[in-house]
Design a protein around this motif. Structure first.
Motif, PDB file in Angstrom:
ATOM      1  N   GLY A 330       0.787  -1.226   0.000  1.00  0.00           N
ATOM      2  CA  GLY A 330       0.000   0.000   0.000  1.00  0.00           C
ATOM      3  C   GLY A 330       0.819   1.277   0.000  1.00  0.00           C
ATOM      4  O   GLY A 330       0.288   2.349   0.310  1.00  0.00           O
ATOM      5  N   ARG A 331       2.085   1.216  -0.392  1.00  0.00           N
ATOM      6  CA  ARG A 331       2.944   2.399  -0.379  1.00  0.00           C
ATOM      7  C   ARG A 331       2.910   3.117  -1.723  1.00  0.00           C
ATOM      8  O   ARG A 331       2.841   2.498  -2.777  1.00  0.00           O
ATOM      9  N   THR A 332       2.997   4.426  -1.665  1.00  0.00           N
ATOM     10  CA  THR A 332       3.006   5.245  -2.877  1.00  0.00           C
ATOM     11  C   THR A 332       4.432   5.364  -3.406  1.00  0.00           C
ATOM     12  O   THR A 332       5.414   5.135  -2.691  1.00  0.00           O
ATOM     13  N   HIS A 333       4.546   5.750  -4.641  1.00  0.00           N
ATOM     14  CA  HIS A 333       5.859   5.928  -5.261  1.00  0.00           C
ATOM     15  C   HIS A 333       6.495   7.198  -4.710  1.00  0.00           C
ATOM     16  O   HIS A 333       5.839   8.242  -4.613  1.00  0.00           O
ATOM     17  N   PRO A 334       7.777   7.160  -4.352  1.00  0.00           N
ATOM     18  CA  PRO A 334       8.412   8.343  -3.735  1.00  0.00           C
ATOM     19  C   PRO A 334       8.441   9.571  -4.648  1.00  0.00           C
ATOM     20  O   PRO A 334       8.440  10.699  -4.164  1.00  0.00           O
ATOM     21  N   ILE A 335       8.421   9.376  -5.960  1.00  0.00           N
ATOM     22  CA  ILE A 335       8.539  10.512  -6.873  1.00  0.00           C
ATOM     23  C   ILE A 335       7.289  11.390  -6.872  1.00  0.00           C
ATOM     24  O   ILE A 335       7.330  12.556  -7.270  1.00  0.00           O
ATOM     25  N   LEU A 336       6.157  10.845  -6.405  1.00  0.00           N
ATOM     26  CA  LEU A 336       4.925  11.630  -6.387  1.00  0.00           C
ATOM     27  C   LEU A 336       5.032  12.849  -5.483  1.00  0.00           C
ATOM     28  O   LEU A 336       4.265  13.802  -5.622  1.00  0.00           O
ATOM     29  N   ASP A 339       8.546  17.498  -7.682  1.00  0.00           N
ATOM     30  CA  ASP A 339       8.191  18.096  -8.974  1.00  0.00           C
ATOM     31  C   ASP A 339       8.666  17.247 -10.140  1.00  0.00           C
ATOM     32  O   ASP A 339       8.168  17.414 -11.268  1.00  0.00           O
ATOM     33  N   LEU A 340       9.625  16.353  -9.902  1.00  0.00           N
ATOM     34  CA  LEU A 340      10.142  15.514 -10.980  1.00  0.00           C
ATOM     35  C   LEU A 340       9.030  14.695 -11.630  1.00  0.00           C
ATOM     36  O   LEU A 340       9.074  14.422 -12.834  1.00  0.00           O
ATOM     37  N   PHE A 341       8.019  14.297 -10.853  1.00  0.00           N
ATOM     38  CA  PHE A 341       6.896  13.549 -11.432  1.00  0.00           C
ATOM     39  C   PHE A 341       6.203  14.386 -12.501  1.00  0.00           C
ATOM     40  O   PHE A 341       5.960  13.916 -13.627  1.00  0.00           O
TER      41      PHE A 341
END
Length: 808
Positions: A330-336, A339-341
């Protein structure tokens, strides 16, 4: 004496080939005597059934159509079951067989051979009023050789899956196409006795004998089925009575009656197995390709001109990236959280938009080459014969170009489908490896493979081997049918996915259409793979250059965030406050594109649109003028035509121009009325380019269209202009009303797969070009904002305004 040459013994040769992979299925090796005997039997049956069926239809076709159309679907089903007990119930029974047999893994013990061999024999399709009469006529009135290529292509799925065993005989070629009587249909010619025999098989004018036997079995089974259907429907009539007079041949419309629904590409695909195979229709290809190219151009200009369109597009692409998926924990992607996302999303939007227009422009140019090559040798193109060399080369390059563009669309599907919000719950993302940016995605469970047909179909497109196995055109056809037949599934398809499905199905249809020109299944091509790749690389140099330029870091996130700066209240009644906010959004959008244009000028030596000279026709952007307090109105009486007739710009006030101009892209800044501010105006584009693009309003000043009361409501919404004293902006438009209005002014309307609809001029010179619009999804209602965008496209394409229409 037995030959010691390995190549004289197919069984030994096959064993040598498969030493490294014993799992390759072993074919059934057959003798010359066996093949000849089977071929003679099939030929006799095929032509005997055809003669009898032709005799019946010449005298009783009208009766068959009348009786079949009057029967209910259940009564038709009973007739089909009586003729063929166990006939599959659903369209594409081979897909259902594949699911039941675990994606072909149980193909060694196939229990559903007829589903693979005769997928067109199914209750769902044949109970439609039009299908069986079409099927009867096409097979009775045309020699069986006409259907060889279509019948073999129809079982590609089953043969590749090894569900249909294809016998193997070496040293001979079988002739079917062009062999129009039972004495020669399916005859064998020896490679030793005829020096051209092997080349005929290699080039598709002849067949490998085992494949030929499969085709002949299919045709024999179909002819028997059709003859029994006709005899069952007419069981009370003396069918062998030669004294019954022949009847006039019925027209096409009488075969199926009138259909109240709009024609669809899906129905064309459904009907194709039951019709006489058509030849290559280049005008049809040009309609598809040029309409899609124009859509790509309009997309770019809306991204530059309309802040709300830009905002919605960026959000949509952001929602369909795999970083949105959660891990199993259930973990989100760190890039979210960075601003790089958004930097990646914005780069993706720009690269895809410009890459799209270059790709479809290239397809259009390759199609022009194909059309010209075909025109020079049209009289030399004969069914069952080798294609003229120049045409074959152009055909091969166009087909390869379609394949490469399809790969790009498939790549977008693989990334976006699993991340699509309605489907995201079925997939998980592996924890991100900090050493690379690649994301690994897996299904949460395989249980859906049996119970969730929509998801099963969508996942086929994710796998290259499954696309090859099933055929992209077949998957898209079945996806469209599943979405249309099950309302709940429509909700599971996001607008982004629906748009992409439209592209995939259109590309698949181009591939299917271009294959109609082939004489038969060929082993070799006139252009080898290396030459095709070299040709494609040469033709797409601009695309490669653009990709390198636009994928360099540009700091796009800093210019676009927060996205709320693109809030654009063009849908609201206009006053000083809304106009100021619209101008702020337009300024923000201009600043964003200025950053990209400056980057291109610095890194590439010229502006972005200068790089695209000859590909993208320049336009003047339209911007909102400063607010001016309206003069008090002395006359307050309103009439039905009180809506102010003006330019259909994206903002609701008056603009600088409504005419498309070939100009250098302007310096995007704060000027309200955009003019040519960078460089000198280029020369006008060639006549053919101008014809394919916008038609100026001056061309159509005298043109008036009469529409109904409901149609006028659609028109006033499409071309609405607001002011402070005007009434509130109109509400939504029903998609059905939009279709009816477009049809009433001279368009033929066709539903493509996904959300796309093709509007083609019913008269060749009426509008000069076709146009594609996407149906709002999942609700078939067009918001006021979308309606005005569509009105803007109509104005640019045809020079229309509100003044071009009047009430009937």
């Amino acid at each position: 004496m037995n030959s010691q040459n390995l190549y004289d013994d197919p069984a030994r040769l096959f064993e040598a080939f498969t030493n490294g992979n014993p799992n390759i299925p072993k074919p059934e090796f057959v003798s010359v005597t066996h093949v000849k005997r089977k071929a003679e039997h099939y030929a006799k049956e095929i032509f005997s059934c055809q003669r009898t069926l032709t005799h019946i239809l010449e005298r009783h076709e009208a009766t068959i159509i009348k009786r079949w159309s009057k029967r209910s679907a259940e009564q038709r089903r009973k007739v089909l079951l009586q003729v063929l007990p166990g006939i599959p119930s659903t369209h594409r029974p081979d897909f259902q067989a594949m699911r039941k047999e675990r994606s072909g893994k149980a193909a060694r013990q196939v229990q559903l051979r007829d589903s693979w061999l005769l997928p067109s024999l199914n209750i769902e399709d044949l109970t439609k009023p039009k299908i069986l009469p079409l099927f009867l006529r096409s097979r009775a009135c045309n020699p069986p050789g006409v259907f060889v290529n279509a019948d073999f292509n129809a079982v590609h799925f089953g043969t590749v899956a090894n569900a249909i065993k294809v016998p193997y005989l070496s040293g001979y070629t079988m002739l079917l196409a062009g062999q129009n009587n039972e004495a020669v249909y399916g005859r064998l010619i020896s490679w030793d006795e005829d020096p051209d025999a092997f080349d005929m098989m290699a080039k598709g004018t002849g067949m490998q004998p085992g494949e030929g036997l499969v085709v002949m079995e299919i045709q024999q089974r179909k002819m028997q089925f059709l003859l029994q259907c006709a005899q069952t429907i007419l069981q009370d009539l003396p069918l062998q009575d030669i004294d019954v007079p022949k009847q006039p041949i019925l027209k096409e419309i009488e075969l199926g009656g009138r259909n109240s629904e709009w024609p669809t590409l899906t129905m064309e695909v459904v009907e194709a197995p039951y019709r006489e195979p058509g030849g290559l229709d280049v005008s049809r290809l040009q309609t598809f390709v040029n309409a899609r190219k124009n859509l790509a151009e309009d997309h770019i200009w809306f991204l530059r001109e309309d802040p709300s369109y830009f905002h919605d597009t960026v959000l949509d692409w952001g929602e369909h990236r795999q970083e949105r998926l959660l891990t199993a924990e259930g973990r989100t992607h760190p890039i979210l959280r960075h601003d790089l996302f958004w930097e990646r999303v914005l780069s993706n939007v720009i690269v895809e938009a410009y890459g799209d227009v270059i790709a479809w422009h290239g397809l259009s140019k390759e199609l022009e080459i194909l059309v010209e090559a075909r025109a020079h040798c049209l009289n030399d193109i004969q069914p069952g014969h080798e294609l003229p060399k120049n045409f074959a080369r152009a055909h091969s390059h166009f087909s390869h170009y379609v394949g490469q563009v399809t790969k790009g669309a498939l790549g977008k599907w693989k990334v976006g489908m699993v991340a699509s919000p309605p489907l995201r719950e079925h997939f998980v993302r592996a924890p991100q490896d900090p050493t690379n940016t690649k994301i690994q995605v897996t299904s949460k469970s395989n249980s859906h493979l049996e119970r969730d047909y929509l998801l099963w179909l969508m996942e086929r497109i994710n796998m290259d081997d499954q696309v090859f196995l099933c055929g992209l055109e077949n998957i898209c056809d079945e996806l469209e049918r599943e979405i249309r037949s099950t309302p709940a599934n429509r909700e599971r398809v996001s607008p982004w996915i629906a748009n992409l499905l439209s592209d995939l199905s259109l590309l698949a249809e181009l591939k299917r259409q271009i294959e109609l020109a082939n004489p038969g299944p060929a082993m070799v091509e006139i252009v080898d793979e290396d030459e095709k790749m070299e040709y494609f690389a040469e033709k797409t140099k601009l695309l490669s250059r653009l990709f390198r330029l636009l994928t360099k870091p540009m700091g796009l996130a800093s210019a676009a965030l927060p996205l709320s700066k693109f809030d654009y209240p063009s849908h609201k009644r206009q006053n000083q406050g809304t106009v100021a906010k619209m101008q702020q959004a337009e300024n923000a959008l201009d600043a964003f594109w200025s950053k990209i244009d400056d980057h291109c000028a610095k890194e590439g030596g010229s502006s972005l649109h200068q790089l695209l000279e000859g590909v993208l026709m320049d336009r003047s952007l339209q911007r909102t003028n400063d607010w001016q307090q309206p003069e008090p109105q002395k006359v307050t009486t309103k009439t039905s035509n009180s809506v102010q007739d003006a330019t259909t710009g994206l903002s609701a006030l008056s603009f600088n121009t409504n005419i498309e101009e070939p100009v250098i892209p302007p310096q995007y800044g704060h000027a309200r009325q955009k003019t040519k501010t960078r460089g000198q105006a280029r020369e006008s584009p060639p006549a053919d380019v101008a014809t394919e693009n916008a038609v100026t309003a001056a061309d159509d000043m005298g043109q008036k269209f009469t529409v109904s009361k409901r149609g006028l409501k659609v028109i006033t919404t499409l071309f609405h202009t607001s002011s402070e004293e005007a009434e509130a902006p109109p509400g939504e438009i029903a998609w059905s009303d939009f279709l009816s209005t477009m049809a009433s002014v001279g368009f033929s309307v066709k539903k493509l797969d996904g959300s796309a609809w093709l509007f083609a001029p019913a008269e060749a010179d009426l509008f000069r070009r076709s146009i594609i619009f996407h149906e709002p999804h999942p609700e078939s209602k067009m918001s006021f904002t979308v309606a005005r965008r569509y009105g803007r496209r109509l104005e640019r394409a045809y020079g229309w305004s509100r003044e071009s229409f009047e009430r009937a």
